[in-house]
Each structure stands twice: as C-alpha cells, then as structure tokens.
Design a protein around this motif. Sequence first.
Motif, PDB file in Angstrom:
ATOM      1  N   ALA A 233     -43.536  28.390  28.066  1.00 45.49           N
ATOM      2  CA  ALA A 233     -43.736  29.747  27.579  1.00 45.49           C
ATOM      3  C   ALA A 233     -42.889  30.764  28.316  1.00 45.49           C
ATOM      4  CB  ALA A 233     -45.213  30.138  27.708  1.00 45.49           C
ATOM      5  N   GLY A 234     -42.076  30.304  29.285  1.00 40.02           N
ATOM      6  CA  GLY A 234     -41.164  31.207  29.966  1.00 40.02           C
ATOM      7  C   GLY A 234     -41.658  31.765  31.284  1.00 40.02           C
ATOM      8  N   LYS A 235     -42.826  31.329  31.743  1.00 39.68           N
ATOM      9  CA  LYS A 235     -43.343  31.863  32.999  1.00 39.68           C
ATOM     10  C   LYS A 235     -42.661  31.189  34.184  1.00 39.68           C
ATOM     11  CE  LYS A 235     -47.741  33.693  31.499  1.00 39.68           C
ATOM     12  NZ  LYS A 235     -49.136  33.951  31.904  1.00 39.68           N
ATOM     13  N   ALA A 236     -42.423  31.981  35.220  1.00 41.66           N
ATOM     14  CA  ALA A 236     -41.742  31.472  36.406  1.00 41.66           C
ATOM     15  C   ALA A 236     -42.612  30.461  37.140  1.00 41.66           C
ATOM     16  CB  ALA A 236     -41.397  32.629  37.336  1.00 41.66           C
ATOM     17  N   ASP A 237     -41.980  29.459  37.715  1.00 38.11           N
ATOM     18  CA  ASP A 237     -42.658  28.487  38.560  1.00 38.11           C
ATOM     19  C   ASP A 237     -42.378  28.876  40.011  1.00 38.11           C
ATOM     20  OD1 ASP A 237     -43.510  26.306  40.058  1.00 38.11           O
ATOM     21  OD2 ASP A 237     -43.005  24.869  38.476  1.00 38.11           O
ATOM     22  N   TYR A 238     -43.273  29.671  40.589  1.00 38.38           N
ATOM     23  CA  TYR A 238     -43.033  30.210  41.923  1.00 38.38           C
ATOM     24  C   TYR A 238     -43.162  29.146  43.009  1.00 38.38           C
ATOM     25  CZ  TYR A 238     -42.695  34.946  40.157  1.00 38.38           C
ATOM     26  OH  TYR A 238     -42.270  36.081  39.497  1.00 38.38           O
ATOM     27  N   ARG A 239     -43.931  28.096  42.757  1.00 38.08           N
ATOM     28  CA  ARG A 239     -44.007  27.012  43.747  1.00 38.08           C
ATOM     29  C   ARG A 239     -42.651  26.317  43.861  1.00 38.08           C
ATOM     30  NH1 ARG A 239     -48.713  23.444  41.505  1.00 38.08           N
ATOM     31  NH2 ARG A 239     -47.743  24.142  39.560  1.00 38.08           N
ATOM     32  N   TRP A 240     -42.054  26.030  42.713  1.00 37.43           N
ATOM     33  CA  TRP A 240     -40.724  25.409  42.707  1.00 37.43           C
ATOM     34  C   TRP A 240     -39.701  26.335  43.348  1.00 37.43           C
ATOM     35  CZ3 TRP A 240     -36.487  27.366  39.984  1.00 37.43           C
ATOM     36  CH2 TRP A 240     -35.352  26.549  39.935  1.00 37.43           C
ATOM     37  N   ALA A 241     -39.740  27.628  42.989  1.00 34.33           N
ATOM     38  CA  ALA A 241     -38.779  28.583  43.545  1.00 34.33           C
ATOM     39  C   ALA A 241     -38.910  28.688  45.058  1.00 34.33           C
ATOM     40  CB  ALA A 241     -38.985  29.955  42.902  1.00 34.33           C
ATOM     41  N   ALA A 242     -40.149  28.643  45.564  1.00 32.82           N
ATOM     42  CA  ALA A 242     -40.346  28.721  47.014  1.00 32.82           C
ATOM     43  C   ALA A 242     -39.729  27.515  47.718  1.00 32.82           C
ATOM     44  CB  ALA A 242     -41.838  28.828  47.332  1.00 32.82           C
ATOM     45  N   ARG A 243     -39.834  26.333  47.107  1.00 32.87           N
ATOM     46  CA  ARG A 243     -39.235  25.140  47.709  1.00 32.87           C
ATOM     47  C   ARG A 243     -37.710  25.246  47.726  1.00 32.87           C
ATOM     48  NH1 ARG A 243     -43.192  22.479  44.518  1.00 32.87           N
ATOM     49  NH2 ARG A 243     -41.601  21.799  43.008  1.00 32.87           N
ATOM     50  N   ILE A 244     -37.126  25.706  46.606  1.00 32.75           N
ATOM     51  CA  ILE A 244     -35.672  25.854  46.527  1.00 32.75           C
ATOM     52  C   ILE A 244     -35.190  26.893  47.537  1.00 32.75           C
ATOM     53  CG2 ILE A 244     -33.762  26.564  45.050  1.00 32.75           C
ATOM     54  CD1 ILE A 244     -34.878  23.859  44.284  1.00 32.75           C
ATOM     55  N   ALA A 245     -35.903  28.034  47.595  1.00 30.65           N
ATOM     56  CA  ALA A 245     -35.499  29.105  48.506  1.00 30.65           C
ATOM     57  C   ALA A 245     -35.639  28.675  49.964  1.00 30.65           C
ATOM     58  CB  ALA A 245     -36.332  30.350  48.239  1.00 30.65           C
ATOM     59  N   SER A 246     -36.693  27.920  50.279  1.00 30.86           N
ATOM     60  CA  SER A 246     -36.881  27.463  51.661  1.00 30.86           C
ATOM     61  C   SER A 246     -35.760  26.521  52.086  1.00 30.86           C
ATOM     62  CB  SER A 246     -38.238  26.771  51.802  1.00 30.86           C
ATOM     63  OG  SER A 246     -39.285  27.691  51.614  1.00 30.86           O
TER      64      SER A 246
END
Length: 526
Positions: A506-519
């Motif tokens: 539905a287009g919602k961000a996956d903030y858990r995934w983003a936090a892993r990538i950013a870390s």
Amino acid sequence: MEYNHADLFEGVADAIGERVAVVCGDRRLTYAELDEHANRLAHHLETAGVRPGQHVAVQLYNGIEYAAALLATLKIRAVPINVNYRYVENELLYLYRDSDSVALLYDVEFEDRVAVVVARVPALAHLVAVGGAPSIPGAVAYDDALRAADGTRGFPSRSSGDTYIIYTGGTTGMPKGVMWSTGQLLLAFWNPTLPRPSRPEDVVALARDSGPLVMMPVAPLMHGAAQMATWIAWFMGATVVYTRRFDAADVWRTIEREKVNSLTVTGDAMAIPMADELARGAYDTSSLLAYVSTGAILTGTVRDRIQRLLPNTLIMDRFGSTESGSTAEAVAGSAPEKGLRFAPDVENVTVLDDALRPVEPGSGAIGQVARTGHIARGYYNDPEKTARTFPVVDGRRWLLTGDIATVEEDGSIAVYGRGSQAINTGGEKVFPEEVEAVLKGHPSVYDAVVTGVPDERWGNRVAAVVQPSGDAPSTADLDAHCRRELSGYKVPRVYAFVAEMKRSPAGKADYRWAARIASSAADGPT
C-alpha cells in the motif's frame, strides 16, 4: 435492516441488481451477480464449519474473489482478516495465530509458503485456493466450492454490532488487528461529501438514486483504505474497478478503458510512478474528476506535479487512520515540507495535551490528534495497547492517534508527524515526514525514508535512505538542498543509497528495514 455492510449490500443489490458492481480485468459482475457469488462462498464457509464471530483470513491479490470474500464472511457474521500477500513464513505464522483464523482463502501463487505455515497452526482448519487446483491436503479449489453451494441467501439476521477487523501497522512492529463494529465503521468512513444517513434504508436510497459513477481503489484490498473505498463506492451505487496488482501503466489503461471518475491512491509511493507513467504515455483521462490520496503522505511537490498533469481533476489529500476513520481534508497550501494542515470534516476531532485536555486554538501547545464518537473498539488480543490508545476522559472514550499536532487559531490542525517515528537528537525532535518531503523535492531523488541511528553524543542522528532517480546525487548536494529548507538539526547526517525502496504493497514505509540500512551506512563512510 441494520448498519451492517452485508445487510446494506443486499439492500443495494435488490434495488439496482442490474448495475455493474465490480470490474477486474475482463471480468465484471452486476450487483445481483456479485450477491449470488458471495452467497455461494458464504454457504460454503458455513458448510465447512465457520461460525458467527470466527475469523476468515484472506490472502489474495485484488479481484472479484477478494470482494466476494469480504461480503461472504460478513453475510454469515464471520470476520474477514486481511493478510499482507508479501509476508514470509514467520510473519504469516504470527498473523494466522494472532488473528485466531479458522479458515483461509489464498491465491495459489502463495501455496508454497502457506503449506509450510498452516501445518503449524492447527486452528486454521479449512483452506480455499483461488486460481487453480491446490496441492495442500484438504484444501478446496475456489471454483469447486462455489459450484457445490447454494446461490440464494437464507442467512440469519445480523447486527450493527457485528465485528470487522483490519490488520494495520508493521512499519515499526508487528501488525495489530483493529476491531470495529460494522455500524461504527460505516459511519466513521462515510463519504464526507454526502449527508450521513439517519437510518440504514437511507444508504440503499442513496445508491438507488445516484448516477452511474465509476470508482477505482488503486491500493491492494489487503489495505484498509482500499476496503473502505470499496464500501463507499458500493453504498453510492457505483461500479468499483480494480487492477490485480499495482502497475502504473495498467492503472492508466484501466482508467481510460473503464472511464473511471474517482481514483484513490495511498500517498507518494503510488502517486510518483503514476505521475511518471502519465508524463511518458498518452492516456485519455477526461473521465477522471477526483484524485484522492489517503493512508500515506502525499508531498507537496508530488501533488503539484499531478495537478499539472491533470489540470481538470480535483486533487484531494485525506487525513485519518484505521482506528479513527476518515476525519479531515488538507487545507490549501498544506504539504509535509511546508507544514501539514488539515480541516476536520467530522465532529469530535481535536488535539489533546499530555493531561488529555483539549489544546487551546492558537496557543501553540502540542498534543496528539484525538477523536471520540465513531471510533474503533480496540486492538484484537492486545488489551494493554487498547487501554493506552483508547483512554476514557470524564466518561468519554477517546482515540489517541499518535499524530503530534497543535490547533491553529482558525481551528485547523497542524500535524507534525507520528510520535512513534520521531527522532530525538540533541534534545530536539525531528519528524521524518518533513525531512522525507524535502528530500523528495530534489530532482535526483525518487524516494526517501528518514529514520534515526544511535549517536553517543546526540542520542540519535538523522539518517536518510534514498532511492535515486537515475544517478545518485552527492551527499554534499543533498546536504545543501536540505539546509535551504530545514533547520540544521533536521538535516540528515547519514545517507544510504538503495536501488529500490522497501515499502508495503500500500506504499507505507518500512521503518524497521530503513533503520537497518541506515545503521549499516552509519558504520561505514558517512
């Protein structure tokens, strides 16, 4: 007749049975045909042992079968459970168990992962496979199930207190089932441009007397926004049009072919590729009167681009949640990068401070957007989260949406972002939505998700995961761009570039995934 979606659909089908109710690809059913289709599925589920109040999981792509599944479960007073079709085994195991589902309708494309998981969920006793012959022992083919069932009604009476559950979330934790009564759900998600019904028969009269509207929810039906858009359309007597899966070119071809009048998307993740495709191709959009975004952020630059591409179409940005219903409309000039401002279009919407008292308009005091009246019952299997989110104040039950906001002097609500996603850095609070919107205003940025990464000095640093549009911009270029629009403490200190952003269907961000990538990026070169 009750404020129950199955009751109301049957009333509409009796009134306008010959009108087309649903279209997907080259398949179309009238209201009468869809009602009979759903009756057969409902009787099959009854025969399989599904009883009132029990839960039926639906793990399908968009299509007539999904629409029929919603109707069929409600017809027998069972409860539909939406399943994210991208879920892998551990996520499916959690959802099947958490929802206490006793039956499952699934697309055969998902059979491998379904087969592994259902063996570990004994309560999930009945499986119906859509789109082909199943290989799971005991599973029934959808078409066979319908052929063997009765197409007439003959169901017990229903209630406006019957349960409807929509699983939501998963961006920062595992999803939760939001419980509604059908009566409250109907009124909370009622089309705000129409008078609210004073009795159930008014809904049937509205559908009967309406013109031949064609409405298209673009999001997957496993998302609450698409389900609610479907019910809104049917209770306006409209034809609902789906594409099986989201593909921007297919959406525009379908709009052209079916002469769609109203379109519902979920924020930038759908609006951006749709705008790209519309700019590339030659499509007849003359039938399109309204372009509605709900359920996710629509940035100002994206909205302006869509308006340029569709100069004769009304662009609407709606505010609400699965727990609250549709509550407000963005005012002129509202945008995450400039400040989100919404005007409530239903009663009993306000901002409550930390003491759960209404914020004085124009005071600048900060609180949470809250609603009372037509709100959800709570979260399935989670009484603690229910108690926190739905407090009782002076005898009145409220929903705290988690959106941090204040009330302007004119009564509009200025929303800063979700408190659960706010980044605390050096004592300052940064809301990801504002930074994401600014980043997406850069011509070389296709998509962006902003999160926090741990920092010994500041507590957290602002970090951005960026999907470039073509060649990746330099971090210096992005830094300069952000500093023109944002205070210094809001500017990302870490950038991670990805080939494709991970979002929900539905287009919602996956903030858990983003936090892993950013870390991971923070541990290397900044």
